[in-house]
Scaffold this active site. Structure first.
Site, PDB file in Angstrom:
ATOM      1  N   ALA A  43      14.056 -23.896  11.289  1.00 22.26           N
ATOM      2  CA  ALA A  43      12.888 -24.118  12.154  1.00 22.26           C
ATOM      3  C   ALA A  43      12.853 -23.079  13.255  1.00 22.26           C
ATOM      4  O   ALA A  43      13.900 -22.556  13.672  1.00 22.26           O
ATOM      5  CB  ALA A  43      12.938 -25.524  12.758  1.00 22.26           C
ATOM      6  N   ASP A  44      11.665 -22.788  13.721  1.00 25.74           N
ATOM      7  CA  ASP A  44      11.509 -21.914  14.877  1.00 25.74           C
ATOM      8  C   ASP A  44      10.373 -22.437  15.744  1.00 25.74           C
ATOM      9  O   ASP A  44       9.281 -22.732  15.239  1.00 25.74           O
ATOM     10  CB  ASP A  44      11.211 -20.470  14.461  1.00 25.74           C
ATOM     11  CG  ASP A  44      11.454 -19.520  15.617  1.00 25.74           C
ATOM     12  OD1 ASP A  44      12.597 -19.027  15.748  1.00 25.74           O
ATOM     13  OD2 ASP A  44      10.525 -19.287  16.412  1.00 25.74           O
ATOM     14  N   THR A  45      10.655 -22.578  17.025  1.00 23.36           N
ATOM     15  CA  THR A  45       9.671 -23.117  17.968  1.00 23.36           C
ATOM     16  C   THR A  45       9.221 -22.015  18.917  1.00 23.36           C
ATOM     17  O   THR A  45      10.056 -21.310  19.495  1.00 23.36           O
ATOM     18  CB  THR A  45      10.279 -24.289  18.765  1.00 23.36           C
ATOM     19  OG1 THR A  45      10.669 -25.317  17.853  1.00 23.36           O
ATOM     20  CG2 THR A  45       9.265 -24.865  19.751  1.00 23.36           C
TER      21      THR A  45
END
Length: 199
Positions: A74-76
């Site tokens: 995941a990348d925010t």
């Protein structure tokens, strides 16, 4: 609540927040942070696509080392007025970010990639976050706590950064760093995890 998995699940993230979210649900997983350079091309200001590309890059890197497993990456990112706000590099930059967000609404996008066991899927969630009007004393006190320094946009909604927030529109956990409801829905639909029956 507890889940079972026939295939090893690896979270490609060193984020303690993401790890805690999965652990609290009783999902079995291993941790193998991805060390790829977090640089991809932003095309046509499509920030959902940008976050997804970053997640895919992380998942692909870990998948090369663990082809036996399902990789979750995941990348925010935090976006305000067409600009991505990364983790601040200094206290001064963190203060600058928060002053810009004060009294205004920004977007938080998390891209999620699930890769392995014949599955390759990616999605992104967007949550809109509106900040209160922030005074300098509050901004300085929060930045001095050190909390903003390892977080995109310079704040953590799950910690004292919650004091900065007026309201959110969307998935709260997406702002924490992992849109858990959508992730679990996808993993269950694909047969990666199964709910354990109560004995």
């Amino acid at each position: 609540m507890e889940f079972m998995a026939d295939t090893p699940i690896i979270l490609a993230s060193g984020s303690p927040r993401r790890q805690e979210l999965l652990r609290n649900l009783g999902i079995p997983f291993e941790i193998m942070p991805s060390d790829v350079e977090e640089v991809v091309e932003l095309v046509d200001n499509d920030f959902a696509d940008y976050a997804q590309k970053l997640a895919v890059k992380k998942a692909a890197a870990v998948s090369q080392m663990r082809s036996d497993a399902v990789i979750i990456a995941a990348d925010t990112i935090v976006v305000f007025e067409g600009e991505v706000y990364p983790k601040p590099s200094s206290k001064g930059q963190a203060e600058s970010f928060l002053r810009r967000f004060s009294g205004k609404t920004h977007s938080v996008f998390t891209g999620v990639s699930i890769l392995g066991n014949g599955l390759s899927t990616v999605f992104a969630e967007e949550t809109k976050v509106t900040f209160k009007e922030l005074d300098d004393q509050l901004i300085r006190a929060y930045v001095d706590s050190g909390d903003p320094m390892d977080k995109a946009g310079g704040y953590g909604i799950q910690t004292a950064g919650a004091l900065l927030v007026e309201k959110i529109d969307g998935d709260y956990l997406n702002v924490v760093g992992l849109p858990l409801s959508k992730l679990v829905e996808t993993l269950r639909k694909e047969g990666i995890i199964l709910l354990k029956e109560a004995e």
